[in-house]
Motif scaffolding. Structure first.
Motif, PDB file in Angstrom:
ATOM      1  N   ARG A   1       4.128  35.308  33.830  1.00 18.77           N
ATOM      2  CA  ARG A   1       4.694  34.045  34.438  1.00 18.77           C
ATOM      3  C   ARG A   1       3.927  32.851  33.835  1.00 18.77           C
ATOM      4  NH1 ARG A   1       4.526  30.163  37.913  1.00 18.77           N
ATOM      5  NH2 ARG A   1       2.449  30.999  38.698  1.00 18.77           N
TER       6      ARG A   1
ATOM      7  N   ILE B   1      14.877  33.467  40.231  1.00 12.78           N
ATOM      8  CA  ILE B   1      14.263  33.418  41.612  1.00 12.78           C
ATOM      9  C   ILE B   1      13.867  32.332  41.715  1.00 12.78           C
ATOM     10  CG2 ILE B   1      12.839  34.797  43.026  1.00 12.78           C
ATOM     11  CD1 ILE B   1      13.101  36.968  40.860  1.00 12.78           C
TER      12      ILE B   1
ATOM     13  N   GLU C   1       8.030  31.842  42.939  1.00 15.45           N
ATOM     14  CA  GLU C   1       6.780  32.057  41.738  1.00 15.45           C
ATOM     15  C   GLU C   1       6.049  33.144  41.822  1.00 15.45           C
ATOM     16  OE1 GLU C   1       4.486  28.722  41.331  1.00 15.45           O
ATOM     17  OE2 GLU C   1       5.906  27.168  40.587  1.00 15.45           O
TER      18      GLU C   1
ATOM     19  N   GLU D   1       8.542  36.223  41.263  1.00 13.69           N
ATOM     20  CA  GLU D   1       8.740  35.957  39.667  1.00 13.69           C
ATOM     21  C   GLU D   1       7.438  36.729  38.911  1.00 13.69           C
ATOM     22  OE1 GLU D   1       8.951  32.690  36.071  1.00 13.69           O
ATOM     23  OE2 GLU D   1       8.599  32.079  37.977  1.00 13.69           O
TER      24      GLU D   1
ATOM     25  N   ILE E   1      13.522  37.384  33.402  1.00 11.50           N
ATOM     26  CA  ILE E   1      13.112  36.627  35.012  1.00 11.50           C
ATOM     27  C   ILE E   1      12.626  35.360  34.479  1.00 11.50           C
ATOM     28  CG2 ILE E   1      12.248  37.166  37.099  1.00 11.50           C
ATOM     29  CD1 ILE E   1      11.698  40.146  36.263  1.00 11.50           C
ATOM     30  N   ASP E   2      13.289  34.439  35.558  1.00  9.74           N
ATOM     31  CA  ASP E   2      12.770  33.147  35.202  1.00  9.74           C
ATOM     32  C   ASP E   2      12.954  32.294  36.562  1.00  9.74           C
ATOM     33  OD1 ASP E   2      11.450  30.897  33.933  1.00  9.74           O
ATOM     34  OD2 ASP E   2      13.122  30.284  33.142  1.00  9.74           O
ATOM     35  N   ARG E   3      12.405  31.290  36.878  1.00  9.49           N
ATOM     36  CA  ARG E   3      12.615  30.505  38.004  1.00  9.49           C
ATOM     37  C   ARG E   3      13.449  29.408  37.984  1.00  9.49           C
ATOM     38  NH1 ARG E   3      10.582  26.324  40.929  1.00  9.49           N
ATOM     39  NH2 ARG E   3      10.158  26.633  43.220  1.00  9.49           N
TER      40      ARG E   3
END
Length: 1193
Positions: free
Chosen positions: A519, A1114, A1117, A1120, A1153-1155
Motif C-alpha cells: 500500500r 475500501i 488503509e 487495504e 485494491i485501492d482506497r
C-alpha cells in the motif's frame, strides 16, 4: 502487388538491398527509415493501394531527378532522399491528386459490364437407369420437384414489380459508374441537395469544402407502414424495413479490408476502433443496421457470400485456420466492443419435427446430439459465462412466423429485445419448402427463416450504438449521487498530495506483472476528493492496472518492431550479418592473441588463450578481446572499458569497477577499508583454517573436491597447495586471506560455494552500481509485445547456458590474495588451498564483474542481430516466431563461440515450452506453468511433513523458498497469507528438549498450499492491450462508536457496479457473534469488520465477477494494506486474508485494491442499513452470502 502490406514489404526489401550493396544505410539518419515512417503514416491517412503507389512513385522519381541534376550538391542516394523528404513535401499532395485523376480516367474508359457466365452443369451419365422399384420411385420424386420448381419460377416471374411514385430521377453523371448511380438515386432524399460522389467509389474531391451535403445514401426514417412495435423496443429512428439498396463499404470514411487482406499489424484498426463484429452473419442484416447507425463494424463472417459478406469463411472448418486465428487475435486485442454470433440453427432449431420436414437431431436434454450434454451442464455453462438469456418472438419484429428465439447476452442492455408475440396476426407455418430467388432453388422454410427481420436488426443496432457511444449511459442517474454537506469531512476537489515512494519503481513493475507490491508504493487511482456519483464514474473509467503493458528497454522495443518484417527478410539479414561478423572474428583473432601473449602473468595468459603458450590458439578457445572491442564500438555501448578488464582481470575488493550500464547504487553501505582486512589477514586465516578442519568428511565434500580438481585441470585455478608456505610463495606475499568452500545441494547436484562474508572479503567490497536484471515479469512483457505485434503467429523460445561462467572471467593478478580457497582434502583430512585465476562463486564483486560481460554479449545479440534476447547471469534466452527461432539460437551460439564464451551444448533449448529461471513458458497455450515433476516434488514434500507432524526451521526455510517462488512468479498474492506461518517456523527459537511439532496455523496452511500447488491457475500471457475494469466493488464496515454510546450491531455493506448490468447490486448484513468469536480482543473491531465486508463482497457477487478484472475500493488503509500484502501480524486477520485470497483464486478474478475516501464511498449507506438511498437510485438489494470458512473454528 495486391495490397498495401505487399507494397510496404517491397519497399522494405528495396532499402535492405541498397544497404546490402553498400549504397545507402538502412537507418533514420540516412533516410530510408524516415521515409518508411512517413510512408506508413501516409497510408494510414489516405486509404487505397493506388494512393500508396502514387506517392512512392513520385518520391522515387524526384530522388532520381535530384541525384542526377544536382550531383555535385547531393552526391549520394542518402543525401538526395533526405533533400526530397525535407524540402519537397508537396509531392504527397501531388500524389493524392494524381491518384484521383487516374480514378476518373479509369471510369471514363470502363466499358459496360459483361453478363456473368453461367455455371457449367454437371455431366450426366448416359447409361440407362436401372429398372428397379427404388429407381422408379426416385425418378417420380425428381419429376415432381421439377414441376414444382417450374411452377414457382413462373409465378415469381409473373409477379409485377411494385409501382414507383417517385419523381423523375436526374440524369446520370457520366463520371459515376452506372450501377452505383442507380443505387444512389434509388433513395428518397429530403432537405438539401446531396453530393452523389460522396456515396460512390470515386469519393468527393472537394471533401468538407463541397457545396452539396455529404450524407449517407440510406435514409434513417421512421418505420413505414401500418406495423407497430411494442413500446419497450426503441429503434432510435431506424427503419423497420430493410433499405432498398445496400450501403457499400466505399462510402464509409474508413474501409476495413477483408479477412484475407488484414495485416498482422493492428495499428490502423486501433485508431478507428473499437468495432462491432458479427459471426455466422447470414445476410448480415445486423451488421448493415449497425453501420447505418454510424458504428464501425468489421467484415461479417459467414459461410455464404452475400452483399455484405465478401468472402466465404466457415469458422467451423479448419481449412480456413488463418481466418479463424485472425478473428481470435482481433478479439484478444480488445478491438471488438460487441460480438454477435448467430450460431447456425440447422441442427439446433426446435422447428425440426417428424412432420415430413427436417427431422430432429437434438433435444433440450441433448443439445449436442443424442446422447449428449444434459440440461444441468448446459445451465452451468451459461452460469459460468455470466450470460443473460433474452427470449423473444421474431413475429413481434415483423417476421411471418412466430419463431421463438433466445439470445445469450453479456449485458443487460439487450433486455429491450425481450418482446413476445403481441397477437393480432397469423403465424406462417415453417413446414415444407419455398422458392429462394437468391439461390434460385427450393429450400426448406426453416432455412429461409434464418434471416433476421429488419426491425430486429434495427433494434439490435440501436443497443449496439448506445454501447459504442456511451457504455455507461444506463448508469447516468447514479452519477448524480452526493453526500450531504453536513456529513462531509473534506471539501470536494481537495486532495492529499502524494509525495512518492522509494519503492515506486518496484511497485510499477509489480503492477505490470499482475500484482500489487504494498500500500502506498504506487500513486492512488482516486486521489481527489469526490462525490459518490463522481467516484462511481471515475472508477468505471479506470484502466485496470494489471492490463497495462510493461515497457521494455529501448533495444528490445526496436527488436520487437523489427520482427514485424517477413520471416524471409529477417533470415536473409541474419545470414548476412553472421557472414560479416565471422569474417571480422577471423580477421581480428591475431590481434587478440598478440594482446594476450603480451601479458606478463603466465596463468592469466593460459586462461584467456584457452591453451598453453606453445600451442596455436584457435577461434572459440580464445577470449576474443579485439572482437569485444569491435562489437561494443559497432553497437555504441556505454561499456567501452570492458575489453581492458577482460584482458587484465577485474578487481574483486574495494569499489567495484563501474560499467556505466546500470544506475548508481545510492544506498548507504558499511564497507570496511581494504587495509583493515589486510592487517588482520593472519587472524582471519587462522579462523578459516580452524573452521575447515571441523568439517565432516562426506560424499558432498568429495564432490566439491573433485570439482575443484577439475578447475585446476581447466587452468581456472592453481593447486592444491598443502601448506600456507606454498601459497605465500606462489602469491609472492604473506597477507593473503583464505575463503572457506562449502557445499550447496541443488536438486540432484552438489555445488561449491565460497563463503566470502566470514573472512571480511565482501565487507571490504563497495558496490558502485545497482544491478538490474530481467525477471519473469520482463519476459512476460516481451511475450505480450510479440503476441500483439505478431497475432496468430506461433512463438518459440531458445535458451543457452554458459559453462562455469564465473571461472571464465579473470581476477586481476594482484587481487588473487583475496581469492584463495581453503577446502578439506577428503583423503588426508587436512586443509588444502587453491588460488583462483577466475572468479569464485560467493564474491559480491563476482556478480557485477561477470554480469558486465553477460550484458555486453546480450547487447550484441539485440543491437547487432535484432534478437529479442535477455541475460540473467549465465543464462541467455529469447523469444521469436517459431519460423525464425532456430536462426536466433544459431546466432547466439555463433556469437558466444567467436567471443570465447563457452556454453553447455547439453543445456541448449529450442522449444515452444522452454524452461527459463525455473518457470516453464508454454507458448502454445501462452501461459506460465510448473512442470508436473516439480508439482509432484512439492506435493510429496508437504505430505511428508504433514504425516510426520514435524517441521524444523531448516526444512521450513527450504519449503518457503520453493513456495515463495511460485507465489511471486505464478499466483501473485494468492498464497501469500499462507507463507507467514512457515516463515515464523523458519526463524523459531525453541528451548532445549522441545520438538518442532505442527501447530494449528501450520495445519491450516499446509493443506492450502497443497491445493494451490496442484490446482493453482497458470499465469496467462495475454495480448498487450489495456482494458477498462469489468466491475467496481465498494465495501464499507460499521461499528458502534463507544463515545456516542451507540448500541447498534457491527454491520457490513457493499455495492457492485458492473458495466454489463443496468442496475447496481447492494447488500447489507450484521456481523454475527459466531463470526466474531475467533477474533482477538480489541478496543474496536473496525478493522476485521471492514475486512469481512471485502470477503463477503466476493462471495455474494461471485456469479457476476467470476473471471473478471475488478477494482475493489475500501475506505480503511489498514485493511487495504493487509489485503495487498497478503498477510498480517494478527492471526485472526491473517485467517480473514486467507479466506479472501482463496475466494479470489476460486473465482479466477484479478483484484486491484485501492482506497476510497469515506465521503465518496457509496457503500457507506448500505453499511449503515440505509438501503433506501440506493433503492431510490435504482439499486437492486440482494441477500448476502457468508462463506463457511468464516464460521469454522
Amino acid at each position: 502487388m495486391n495490397s498495401n502490406p505487399d507494397a510496404m514489404n517491397v519497399t522494405y526489401a528495396f532499402f535492405i538491398t541498397l544497404e546490402y550493396l553498400n549504397i545507402c544505410e538502412f537507418s533514420v539518419a540516412a533516410g530510408p527509415l524516415k521515409y518508411l515512417s512517413d510512408l506508413e503514416e501516409w497510408r494510414h491517412e489516405n486509404r487505397g493501394l493506388a494512393l500508396l503507389l502514387a506517392a512512392d512513385a513520385l518520391i522515387r522519381k524526384k530522388v532520381h531527378r535530384v541525384s542526377s541534376d544536382q550531383r555535385k550538391t547531393f552526391g549520394t542516394f542518402s543525401a538526395a532522399l533526405l533533400e526530397v523528404l525535407t524540402n519537397h513535401k508537396q509531392l504527397w499532395n501531388d500524389a493524392r491528386s494524381s491518384a484521383e485523376l487516374d480514378k476518373f480516367k479509369q471510369v471514363l474508359q470502363t466499358t459496360a459490364p459483361s453478363a456473368p457466365s453461367k455455371k457449367r452443369s454437371r455431366s450426366r451419365s448416359q447409361s440407362a437407369p436401372k429398372a428397379s422399384p427404388k429407381a422408379r420411385k426416385n425418378r417420380a420424386r425428381r419429376e415432381r420437384q421439377k414441376a414444382l420448381l417450374k411452377k414457382a419460377k413462373v409465378g415469381h416471374a409473373s409477379t409485377p414489380p411494385p409501382k414507383s411514385d417517385q419523381a423523375k430521377k436526374p440524369a446520370r453523371d457520366e463520371r459515376v459508374p452506372a450501377h452505383e448511380w442507380q443505387k444512389i438515386t434509388s433513395f428518397k432524399y429530403q432537405g438539401a441537395k446531396r453530393c452523389p460522389f460522396f456515396n460512390c467509389s470515386l469519393g468527393c474531391r472537394f471533401g468538407d469544402h463541397c457545396r452539396q451535403k455529404h450524407s449517407c445514401g440510406a435514409s434513417l426514417e421512421a418505420p413505414p407502414g401500418q406495423w407497430s412495435c411494442p413500446a419497450t423496443v426503441c429503434y432510435d429512428g431506424l427503419s423497420a424495413s430493410a433499405p432498398s439498396g445496400r450501403k457499400t463499404a466505399d462510402s464509409e470514411p474508413f474501409t476495413v479490408p477483408g479477412w484475407s487482406q488484414l495485416t498482422e499489424d493492428f495499428t490502423i484498426l486501433r485508431s478507428h476502433g473499437p468495432f462491432f463484429l458479427e459471426i455466422f452473419a447470414g445476410q448480415a442484416g445486423i451488421t448493415e443496421a449497425v453501420q447505418l447507425m454510424g458504428v464501425p463494424a468489421l467484415p461479417p463472417v459467414d459461410v455464404v457470400v452475400s452483399d455484405l459478406v465478401s468472402e466465404a469463411a466457415d469458422v467451423l472448418d479448419l481449412a480456413v485456420w488463418e481466418t479463424i486465428m485472425a478473428i481470435i487475435a482481433i478479439i484478444a486485442a480488445r478491438l471488438v466492443f460487441l460480438l454477435h454470433c448467430g450460431t447456425p440453427c440447422n441442427t439446433f432449431t426446435a422447428a425440426r419435427k417428424d412432420d415430413g420436414g427436417p427431422p430432429p437431431l437434438r433435444s433440450r436434454d441433448a443439445p449436442l446430439g443424442l446422447p449428449g450434454l444434459t440440461t444441468t451442464m448446459m445451465d452451468q455453462l451459461v452460469h459460468d459465462t455470466r450470460a443473460l438469456a433474452v427470449d423473444f418472438d421474431q413475429c413481434a419484429f415483423g417476421a411471418p412466423s412466430k419463431k421463438p428465439t433466445r439470445l445469450l447476452c453479456s449485458a443487460e442492455h439487450f433486455e429491450v429485445l425481450q418482446v413476445l408475440c403481441p397477437g393480432g396476426h397469423v403465424h406462417e407455418s415453417l413446414r415444407g419448402k419455398v422458392f429462394d430467388p437468391l439461390q434460385g432453388k427450393l429450400v426448406f422454410k426453416t432455412k429461409a427463416a434464418q434471416v433476421y427481420p429488419w426491425a430486429l436488426c434495427a433494434a439490435f443496432a440501436s443497443v449496439a450504438h448506445d454501447l459504442w457511444q456511451d457504455p455507461l449511459h444506463a448508469l447516468q442517474p447514479l452519477l448524480q449521487l452526493t453526500t450531504p454537506p453536513a456529513d462531509r469531512k473534506r471539501e470536494v476537489g481537495s486532495c492529499k498530495p502524494w509525495l512518492g515512494h522509494k519503492q515506486e519503481e518496484s511497485a510499477l513493475k509489480a503492477l505490470w506483472a499482475g500484482y500489487q507490491l504494498k500500500r502506498g508504493a504506487a500513486k492512488p487511482l482516486l486521489h481527489v476528493e469526490m462525490e459518490p456519483g463522481q467516484a462511481i464514474e471515475a472508477a468505471l473509467n479506470v484502466i485496470h492496472p494489471f492490463t497495462i503493458e510493461a515497457p521494455l528497454a529501448a533495444m528490445e522495443e526496436v527488436a520487437v518492431l523489427q520482427l514485424r518484417r517477413p520471416s524471409e527478410v529477417i533470415m536473409a539479414e541474419r545470414a548476412r550479418l553472421l557472414q560479416f561478423w565471422h569474417a571480422q572474428a577471423v580477421a581480428l583473432l591475431p590481434h587478440s592473441v598478440a594482446a594476450i601473449r603480451a601479458l606478463p602473468d603466465p596463468h592469466l595468459r593460459r586462461l584467456l588463450l584457452g591453451t598453453d603458450d606453445l600451442s596455436v590458439p584457435r577461434l572459440g578457445q580464445v577470449c576474443h578481446v579485439a572482437l569485444y572491442e569491435a562489437m561494443l564500438m559497432a553497437c555504441g555501448s556505454v561499456d567501452q572499458s570492458l575489453p581492458s578488464f577482460l584482458l587484465h582481470g577485474f578487481p574483486i575488493v574495494g569499489e567495484i569497477a563501474r560499467s556505466g550500464r546500470w544506475p548508481p547504487y545510492n544506498k548507504p553501505q558499511k564497507d570496511i577499508p581494504v587495509q583493515d582486512a589486510l592487517d588482520r589477514a593472519w587472524v582471519l586465516r587462522k579462523k578459516i583454517i580452524q573452521r575447515v578442519q571441523s568439517v565432516q568428511i562426506s560424499d558432498n565434500l568429495q564432490k566439491i573436491w573433485d570439482a575443484s580438481i577439475e578447475d585446476v585441470e581447466e587452468k581456472s585455478c592453481l593447486g592444491p597447495f598443502v601448506s600456507e608456505e606454498e601459497v605465500t610463495k606462489a602469491l609472492g606475499c604473506d597477507d593473503w586471506i583464505p575463503t572457506q568452500r562449502f557445499e550447496v545441494v541443488q536438486k540432484n547436484k552438489v555445488r561449491g560455494c565460497d563463503s566470502a562474508t566470514t573472512n571480511m572479503i565482501n565487507q571490504i567490497t563497495r558496490i558502485s552500481e545497482k544491478l538490474q536484471l530481467p525477471s519473469t515479469d520482463t519476459n512476460v512483457a516481451a511475450l505480450r509485445k510479440l503476441r500483439t505485434s505478431k497475432p496468430g503467429v506461433k512463438l518459440a523460445g531458445w535458451v543457452l547456458d554458459e559453462r562455469k561462467a564465473y571461472r571464465q572471467v579473470a581476477v586481476r593478478p594482484d587481487h588473487r590474495k583475496f581469492s584463495v580457497i581453503c577446502l578439506k582434502n577428503p583423503k588426508t583430512g587436512a586443509p588444502n588451498f587453491f588460488i583462483m585465476i577466475g572468479h569464485s562463486f560467493g564474491l559480491v564483486s563476482a556478480v557485477y564483474n561477470y554480469n558486465r560481460r553477460s550484458a555486453a554479449i546480450n547487447e550484441f545479440l539485440v543491437s547487432l542481430f535484432g534478437l529479442v534476447a535477455f541475460s540473467f547471469y549465465d543464462d541467455k534466452y529469447g523469444f521469436e516466431p517459431l519460423a525464425i527461432a532456430g536462426s536466433a539460437r544459431a546466432v547466439a551460439e555463433h556469437v558466444h563461440f567467436w567471443l570465447g564464451a563457452k556454453f553447455d551444448q547439453k543445456k541448449l533449448q529450442l522449444s515452444t515450452e522452454p524452461t527459463i529461471l525455473g518457470v516453464t513458458y508454454n507458448l502454445d497455450q501462452m501461459q506460465l506453468e510448473i512442470k508436473a515433476e516439480r508439482r509432484e516434488e512439492i506435493t510429496q514434500e508437504i505430505e511428508a511433513i504433514v504425516k510426520a507432524g514435524i517441521l524444523d526451521p531448516g526444512s521450513a526455510g527450504k519449503l518457503k523458498g520453493k513456495l515463495m517462488f511460485g507465489a511471486s512468479q505464478l499466483w501473485g498474492k494468492v498464497g501469500r497469507a499462507f507463507l507467514r506461518v512457515i516463515s515464523e517456523r523458519q526463524y523459531l527459537r525453541f528451548p532445549i528438549g522441545s520438538e518442532f511439532k505442527l501447530d494449528q496455523p501450520l495445519l491450516e496452511s499446509l493443506p492450502h498450499w497443497k491445493k494451490l500447488v496442484n490446482e493453482g491457475p497458470p499465469r496467462p500471457i495475454e495480448s498487450a492491450s489495456a482494458k477498462l475494469v469489468d466491475a467496481v466493488i465498494f465495501t464499507d464496515g460499521f461499528t458502534p462508536d463507544p463515545r456516542k454510546k451507540e448500541r447498534l450491531p457491527d454491520r457490513v455493506g457493499a455495492v457492485l457496479f458492473d458495466r454489463r448490468l443496468k442496475r447496481p447490486m447492494q447488500f447489507t448484513s450484521a456481523v454475527s457473534k459466531a463470526v466474531k468469536r475467533r477474533w482477538l480482543e480489541r478496543s474496536t473491531q473496525i478493522v476485521p469488520v471492514e475486512m469481512v465486508a471485502a470477503v463477503l463482497a466476493l462471495e455474494t457477487f461471485a456469479d457476476r465477477i467470476r473471471g473478471s478484472d475488478i477494482l475493489l475500493l475500501i475506505d480503511s488503509e489498514a485493511v487495504e494494506g493487509a489485503l495487498i500484502k497478503g498477510y498480517s501480524s494478527r492471526e485472526d486477520l491473517c485467517q480473514l486474508i486467507s479466506v479472501f485470497w482463496d475466494l479470489a483464486f476460486q473465482l479466477r478474478v484479478r483484484v486491484f485494491i485501492d482506497r476510497i475516501s469515506t465521503d465518496a464511498n457509496p457503500a457507506d449507506w448500505p453499511s449503515r442499513n440505509k438501503l433506501s438511498i440506493g433503492e431510490a437510485a435504482g439499486w437492486i438489494t440482494v441477500n448476502p452470502c457468508w462463506p463457511k470458512a468464516l464460521f469454522e473454528t
